[in-house]
Design an enzyme around this catalytic site. Sequence first.
Site, PDB file in Angstrom:
ATOM      1  N   LYS A  65       1.304   1.135  -0.130  1.00  0.00           N
ATOM      2  CA  LYS A  65       0.822   0.719   0.489  1.00  0.00           C
ATOM      3  C   LYS A  65       1.463   0.827   2.266  1.00  0.00           C
ATOM      4  O   LYS A  65       2.686   0.238   2.065  1.00  0.00           O
ATOM      5  CB  LYS A  65       0.191  -0.781   1.178  1.00  0.00           C
ATOM      6  N   LYS A 119     -13.999  -3.641  -6.077  1.00  0.00           N
ATOM      7  CA  LYS A 119     -13.062  -4.998  -6.763  1.00  0.00           C
ATOM      8  C   LYS A 119     -14.115  -6.392  -7.254  1.00  0.00           C
ATOM      9  O   LYS A 119     -15.334  -6.467  -7.351  1.00  0.00           O
ATOM     10  CB  LYS A 119     -13.700  -5.878  -5.117  1.00  0.00           C
TER      11      LYS A 119
END
Length: 335
Positions: free
Chosen positions: A248, A150
């Site tokens: 997702k 990230k």
Amino acid sequence: MLRLVHETATLRLARPFRISGYVFETAEVLVVTLDDGTHRGRGEGAGAYYLGDDLANMQRQIEEARGTIEAGITRDALRTAMPAGGARNAVDAALWELEAAQAGVPVWRLAGLGSEPQPIVTTFTIGADTPDAMAASARDYAEAKSIKVKLTGELPLDLARVAAIRAARPDIWLGVDGNQGFARADLAALIDGLAQHGVSLLEQPLARGAEAELDGFRSAIPIAGDESLLTLADVAPAKGRFDVVNIKLDKCGGLTEGLLMAAEARRLGLGVMIGTMMATSLGTAPGFVLGQIADLVDLDGPALLAEDRQPGVVYRGGMLYAGPEVWGSGQHTPA
């Protein structure tokens, strides 16, 4: 008639998890059970925080659709009866498991997979922190074959983070996730720096809504769309802007929509990635089914939790396996 029951659960993360613009310490999920008096189906949805799809929104949506669902609904009809998001994902998963139990066949067979699901390589995600702390996390994932990092949009610091992780783990596949944190003007320098450290994927560098800024941009590293690509309707416009579609189930509204997105991405020559929000094993298992046909799998949600539900998925040797005992076995499940 079906009977719908929903409840909530608060998931505690093993440690705070930082991404661009947000820090997670807990996550709330909606758990749905459907039963027909003989069989039951279960599903879990977490929603998408950046869309305002929180627990209150999911509960409101499911109550608005309760009558339609309990009257009996197909998974295809659900796609128009409820908006895409966490609530629909939970109901969709419950319908898949219920249908599998009614038919006496596992979900993977209903989904049209040609063979029984096998363990798959998954990424393990490292939240944003100092370069040294992130390198230590990479070493802690000793069995990982694939790591995703990230980033926060702080270009020199982000490249230092990647360099530290690559030095700690020269052996792994490495991807990064911008979580909308970068500007178009950052991309050339960002991608050049990432390429020097053997990064294989750049996920969602620009803000949702700024997709047109990628028109005509040529990247040395494949770019995946995540927040920019929610449902089937978003896949066709991705062509020419993104190389990979990150599906997702909490964004698109369930495995039913996810399979359609994967098929459309393939038709357009785009790569298929399956990702996850924070989830327990129950929320991860439907994604494991789609992961059997994906190019990239990022289903480490349960690995980030302080405690998972049992029976749970298994992480071993950098691989993920969701057995039939977790969800969707097709066996008789008492209501």
